[in-house]
Design an enzyme around this catalytic site. Sequence first.
Site, mmCIF file in Angstrom:
data_model
loop_
_atom_site.group_PDB
_atom_site.id
_atom_site.type_symbol
_atom_site.label_atom_id
_atom_site.label_comp_id
_atom_site.label_asym_id
_atom_site.label_seq_id
_atom_site.Cartn_x
_atom_site.Cartn_y
_atom_site.Cartn_z
ATOM 1 N N LYS A 19 0.864 -1.187 0.000
ATOM 2 C CA LYS A 19 0.000 0.000 0.000
ATOM 3 C C LYS A 19 0.900 1.237 0.000
ATOM 4 C CE LYS A 19 -4.436 1.094 2.025
ATOM 5 N NZ LYS A 19 -5.522 0.676 2.905
ATOM 6 N N GLU A 38 -19.816 -6.324 9.326
ATOM 7 C CA GLU A 38 -20.839 -5.625 10.111
ATOM 8 C C GLU A 38 -21.877 -6.593 10.671
ATOM 9 O OE1 GLU A 38 -19.683 -4.587 7.158
ATOM 10 O OE2 GLU A 38 -18.757 -2.664 7.661
ATOM 11 N N ARG A 91 -25.779 -2.975 6.157
ATOM 12 C CA ARG A 91 -25.392 -4.364 5.927
ATOM 13 C C ARG A 91 -25.978 -5.319 6.959
ATOM 14 N NH1 ARG A 91 -20.420 -5.304 2.872
ATOM 15 N NH2 ARG A 91 -21.114 -4.351 0.938
#
Length: 641
Positions: free
Chosen positions: A288, A378, A406
């Site tokens: 990243k 979630e 969600r």
Amino acid sequence: MLITPGKLLAQINSPADLKTLDQVQLVQLCEELRQFIIDNVSVYGGHFGASLGVVELTVALHYVFNTPYDQLVWDVGHQAYGHKILTGRRDQFHTNRLYGGLSGFPKRSESPYDAFGVGHSSTSVSAALGMAVASRYLKEDDRQHVAVIGDGAMTGGIAFEAMNHAGVSDTNLLIILNDNCMSIDPNVGALKDYLTDITTSRTYNRIKDDVWKLLGKLSTFGKSAQEIVSKIENGIKSTLLSQSNFFESLNLRYFGPVDGHDVDHLVTILRDLRNIKGPKILHCVTVKGKGFAPAEKGNATTWHAPGTFDKISGEIHQKTHDAPQPPKYQDVFGHTLVELAKANDKVIGITPAMPSGSSMNIMMREMPDRAFDVGIAEQHAVTFSAGLATQGLVPFCNIYSSFMQRAYDQVIHDVCIQNLPVNFCLDRAGLAGADGATHHGAYDLAYFRCLPNMIVSAPMNESELRNLMYTAQLPRQGKAFSIRYPRGQGVLINWRTPMEQIEVGRGRKLRDGEDIALLTIGHVGNYALEVCDRLARKGVSAAHYDMRFVKPVDEALLHEVFTRFKKIITIEDGCMQGGFGSAVLEFMADQNYQAEVRRLGIPDRVVEHGEQAELHRECGYDPDGIERVVTEMLVSVSRPL
Ligand SMILES: Cc1ncc(C[n+]2csc(CCOP(=O)(O)OP(=O)(O)O)c2C)c(N)n1
């Protein structure tokens, strides 16, 4: 301001232009693309580290595949800046995430190259599989479908559901696992450990090398390529059974791990994989922030979305203020939770992959055994909290309002129907700003208000947030307790106020008046206060009620309002359909009151991105909008009531 692209990048207005380059030129193109992203994000802000990490992958994918006929789905989409730039949006890229500008995420209405709209994670495999099954049904057998999904996004349950389905589908689906060991914060969980193991396993890498040697010869084998692949596959399978490759066990052919920054190698591999039919997964290892030293070497979480920065020194620009500033709501949440947890040993913190974004990381640092990052999960976060609550613990489950969508069934089925006292703190509630439509916390007041055994509240300032949190951790018989607050700053400089209990369902009158009543929920109450002041200067006397709770709504206060006022405005930073204003109208109808009521809030359409203040203005509930409606109502002759 248009940022000048490098020489090669300047010629690329579509993937067709990209395909005219020699493969050896791709390294330079990657350099230019990376620099263009750095130049833009350093000035305009936005997501950063993730896009830098997939520069080579992006170039290789558009070089090899025939997009948009071949369909490319980016998971979450925060890493798709390179994709946008290569697919005809280079010259608008400086408007990324700005009001009226490009969206920060792929969006079908923005470009035919954006095969699927994203923003919330872990959907790419399902969407690409749907496309692949459609292609098979439509007899478009040459069509390819690629899902690029990060190791963080792969922790989401729907990704597993999709792989479970993909493994038994006979489709041209390529899943690219972009593994950088990071979510926004360091990735968590057993899958992360597994991916690390498989990346570093010597046996695995030896087999992988053998496989690639054989695959390299594929093109020479022409028609018998599939036969060779099956042989290789059987070879891998027999050797790997002892190693039980997770993806292979789901019937997905697993390739890799490969260096996701070697563009030349990626092109070769992708060409080979294009010729292999059936569902398969390519495991790419990337870094990243690749290619920008401060991001690569520094804190990847900070560089996920750093704001603007100096592209030479890597110094992140800090806003300077002459006067002390109120804290962010999320920080008030984080510090308050620790305070409460110190006093109440039953308090537990839960976040699905947002330790920094929710400031749950404060508790994770101070009380690591009492705060959990459960990954981008979630649904699990909610049911896990319900499980904790069955044992008498006091869970504070912090989920952004839009991500809570969600977990709706878990809230109903696991929490409300069982009447469990779980506390939900919904951050980023209301219009969330530059992240746009997918991230606005528009619906929670409406989607929670209709549930039995649910308390729905919103604080108007930091002190109210603390009091609501304090109240929520006190022992109670059942009932879930939701507390929603917006992204960004509160209003109080001295926010560490002593905490006190608030009676559930009790609102407050903050201003008395004669001409009109403003009823608010949450942070927008501060707009109403401002409007009351402005109106007072014009000789208009407006009352302001901060209702605090949408459910149970303060009926005593509403009786007062409807008895005293014939003109009423409700204001909420949430959808008007079914939200706070609807609750007030239901009360009016049920109690047979008559009044002229205007509702202000998020209209029944998709609101795009921009700064929060710009979006509030667009939706008409900024202070000017409220004042305008008051004036209209006061001059209008009401229909006879
Ligand atoms: C359902 C959902 N929950 C949380 C988020 C917030 N979020 C955005 S990006 C991200 C991390 C994604 O990690 P990964 O897929 O590994 O991509 P990377 O940023 O590392 O490239 C998270 C948690 C989200 N977008 N969607």
